[in-house]
Design a protein around this motif. Sequence first.
Motif, PDB file in Angstrom:
ATOM      1  N   GLY A  46      12.198  -4.140 -15.742  1.00 35.52           N
ATOM      2  CA  GLY A  46      11.338  -3.043 -16.872  1.00 35.52           C
ATOM      3  C   GLY A  46      12.246  -2.536 -17.904  1.00 35.52           C
ATOM      4  O   GLY A  46      13.332  -3.200 -17.899  1.00 35.52           O
ATOM      5  N   LEU A  47      11.893  -1.657 -18.475  1.00 40.15           N
ATOM      6  CA  LEU A  47      12.489  -1.246 -19.659  1.00 40.15           C
ATOM      7  C   LEU A  47      13.644  -0.041 -19.335  1.00 40.15           C
ATOM      8  O   LEU A  47      14.554  -0.095 -19.969  1.00 40.15           O
ATOM      9  CB  LEU A  47      11.555  -0.346 -20.775  1.00 40.15           C
ATOM     10  CG  LEU A  47      10.548  -1.337 -21.206  1.00 40.15           C
ATOM     11  CD1 LEU A  47       9.485  -0.209 -22.031  1.00 40.15           C
ATOM     12  CD2 LEU A  47      11.140  -2.177 -22.245  1.00 40.15           C
ATOM     13  N   LYS A  48      13.554   0.383 -18.155  1.00 39.60           N
ATOM     14  CA  LYS A  48      14.434   1.408 -17.805  1.00 39.60           C
ATOM     15  C   LYS A  48      15.712   0.879 -17.116  1.00 39.60           C
ATOM     16  O   LYS A  48      16.831   1.541 -17.142  1.00 39.60           O
ATOM     17  CB  LYS A  48      13.765   2.118 -16.600  1.00 39.60           C
ATOM     18  CG  LYS A  48      13.896   3.832 -16.944  1.00 39.60           C
ATOM     19  CD  LYS A  48      12.950   4.589 -16.035  1.00 39.60           C
ATOM     20  CE  LYS A  48      13.646   5.691 -15.190  1.00 39.60           C
ATOM     21  NZ  LYS A  48      12.864   6.311 -14.245  1.00 39.60           N
TER      22      LYS A  48
ATOM     23  N   VAL B  42      16.987  -8.930  -7.447  1.00 40.14           N
ATOM     24  CA  VAL B  42      16.110 -10.171  -7.449  1.00 40.14           C
ATOM     25  C   VAL B  42      14.490  -9.579  -7.315  1.00 40.14           C
ATOM     26  O   VAL B  42      13.694 -10.036  -8.151  1.00 40.14           O
ATOM     27  CB  VAL B  42      16.602 -11.273  -6.297  1.00 40.14           C
ATOM     28  CG1 VAL B  42      15.755 -12.525  -6.680  1.00 40.14           C
ATOM     29  CG2 VAL B  42      17.971 -11.673  -6.692  1.00 40.14           C
ATOM     30  N   PHE B  43      14.421  -8.965  -6.257  1.00 37.37           N
ATOM     31  CA  PHE B  43      13.146  -8.417  -5.989  1.00 37.37           C
ATOM     32  C   PHE B  43      12.277  -7.464  -7.124  1.00 37.37           C
ATOM     33  O   PHE B  43      11.579  -7.644  -7.567  1.00 37.37           O
ATOM     34  CB  PHE B  43      12.818  -7.479  -4.840  1.00 37.37           C
ATOM     35  CG  PHE B  43      12.818  -8.187  -3.400  1.00 37.37           C
ATOM     36  CD1 PHE B  43      11.864  -9.068  -3.210  1.00 37.37           C
ATOM     37  CD2 PHE B  43      14.057  -8.346  -2.419  1.00 37.37           C
ATOM     38  CE1 PHE B  43      11.591  -9.790  -1.741  1.00 37.37           C
ATOM     39  CE2 PHE B  43      13.950  -8.772  -1.332  1.00 37.37           C
ATOM     40  CZ  PHE B  43      12.766  -9.569  -0.902  1.00 37.37           C
ATOM     41  N   VAL B  44      13.535  -6.650  -7.465  1.00 35.94           N
ATOM     42  CA  VAL B  44      12.977  -6.017  -8.844  1.00 35.94           C
ATOM     43  C   VAL B  44      12.661  -6.824  -9.954  1.00 35.94           C
ATOM     44  O   VAL B  44      11.630  -6.714 -10.643  1.00 35.94           O
ATOM     45  CB  VAL B  44      14.298  -4.832  -9.272  1.00 35.94           C
ATOM     46  CG1 VAL B  44      14.047  -4.145 -10.392  1.00 35.94           C
ATOM     47  CG2 VAL B  44      14.583  -4.010  -7.999  1.00 35.94           C
TER      48      VAL B  44
ATOM     49  N   HIS C 123       8.569  -8.464 -13.537  1.00 37.11           N
ATOM     50  CA  HIS C 123       8.618  -9.296 -14.511  1.00 37.11           C
ATOM     51  C   HIS C 123       7.725 -10.606 -14.206  1.00 37.11           C
ATOM     52  O   HIS C 123       7.120 -11.362 -15.093  1.00 37.11           O
ATOM     53  CB  HIS C 123       9.939  -9.733 -15.018  1.00 37.11           C
ATOM     54  CG  HIS C 123      10.515  -8.616 -15.737  1.00 37.11           C
ATOM     55  ND1 HIS C 123      10.394  -8.054 -17.112  1.00 37.11           N
ATOM     56  CD2 HIS C 123      11.408  -7.586 -15.339  1.00 37.11           C
ATOM     57  CE1 HIS C 123      11.112  -7.183 -17.241  1.00 37.11           C
ATOM     58  NE2 HIS C 123      11.905  -6.913 -16.253  1.00 37.11           N
ATOM     59  N   HIS C 124       7.646 -10.830 -12.992  1.00 44.36           N
ATOM     60  CA  HIS C 124       7.031 -12.067 -12.578  1.00 44.36           C
ATOM     61  C   HIS C 124       5.842 -11.880 -11.523  1.00 44.36           C
ATOM     62  O   HIS C 124       5.586 -12.966 -10.878  1.00 44.36           O
ATOM     63  CB  HIS C 124       7.981 -13.187 -12.069  1.00 44.36           C
ATOM     64  CG  HIS C 124       9.267 -13.637 -13.289  1.00 44.36           C
ATOM     65  ND1 HIS C 124       8.937 -14.274 -14.443  1.00 44.36           N
ATOM     66  CD2 HIS C 124      10.413 -13.076 -12.923  1.00 44.36           C
ATOM     67  CE1 HIS C 124       9.928 -14.122 -15.070  1.00 44.36           C
ATOM     68  NE2 HIS C 124      11.001 -13.584 -14.517  1.00 44.36           N
ATOM     69  N   PHE C 125       5.233 -10.822 -11.445  1.00 45.83           N
ATOM     70  CA  PHE C 125       4.330 -10.771 -10.467  1.00 45.83           C
ATOM     71  C   PHE C 125       3.175 -11.658 -10.449  1.00 45.83           C
ATOM     72  O   PHE C 125       2.444 -11.816  -9.578  1.00 45.83           O
ATOM     73  CB  PHE C 125       3.897  -9.244 -10.208  1.00 45.83           C
ATOM     74  CG  PHE C 125       3.334  -9.104  -8.750  1.00 45.83           C
ATOM     75  CD1 PHE C 125       3.973  -9.131  -7.704  1.00 45.83           C
ATOM     76  CD2 PHE C 125       1.913  -8.741  -8.716  1.00 45.83           C
ATOM     77  CE1 PHE C 125       3.422  -9.061  -6.650  1.00 45.83           C
ATOM     78  CE2 PHE C 125       1.414  -8.368  -7.520  1.00 45.83           C
ATOM     79  CZ  PHE C 125       2.179  -8.359  -6.307  1.00 45.83           C
TER      80      PHE C 125
END
Length: 217
Positions: free
Chosen positions: A94-96, A162-164, A169-171
């Motif tokens: 994400g952006l954070k 990797v999970f993050v 981004h790819h859900f």
Amino acid sequence: AMALCLKQVFNKDKTFRPRKKFEPGTQRFELYKKAQASLKSGLDLKAVVQLPPGESINDWIAVHVVDFFNRINLIYGTMSEYCTERSCPIMSGGLKYEYRWQDDSKYKKPTKLSAPQYMCMLMDWIEMLINNEDIFPTRIGVPFPKQFQQVCTKILTRLFRVFVHVYIHHFDSIINMGAEAHVNTCYKHFYYFIREFSLIDHRELEPLVRMAPGWGG
């Protein structure tokens, strides 16, 4: 969708590495079989991750680190075609959250990399560590090094990223491939494991914090 998913998994491009295997007949192979059996039996995942009575904690952690490496590697491998230099020029959640790469050889300072580059460096780096007999000894009676759990914390912390990245981004790709249940189970298993043995600093877990409480984590 499943056939497509498997085809991608077995298309051994740079993001998918051959599985690291445990030698049959060894203590760790037996532990691995025990862990897999309780996982398959549909037991509560919180119970599955607990150290079996009389087993060594370092052996238990070693088995899981290798297994999570294999499985997360596979998950990323199945969606690597959606994670490109163009779609993901920065390794982020994400952006954070932005993750920079650092190692002891090529990148001495934390360096901005694209997500695919970061993943590639990460998988190579973990593979090198788990194949290093001084860190992950496989011979009976050879002790683990003093810093073993610290090394595992570093590996697991980076695998968590990797999970993050995949979740944030790819859900949509996970859902389109019909892999959502599989990825969620793997994440839950990983999450309960690192919580059970306090292997990751809780601040590292913040990007996915919304996902844990819903599971009673």
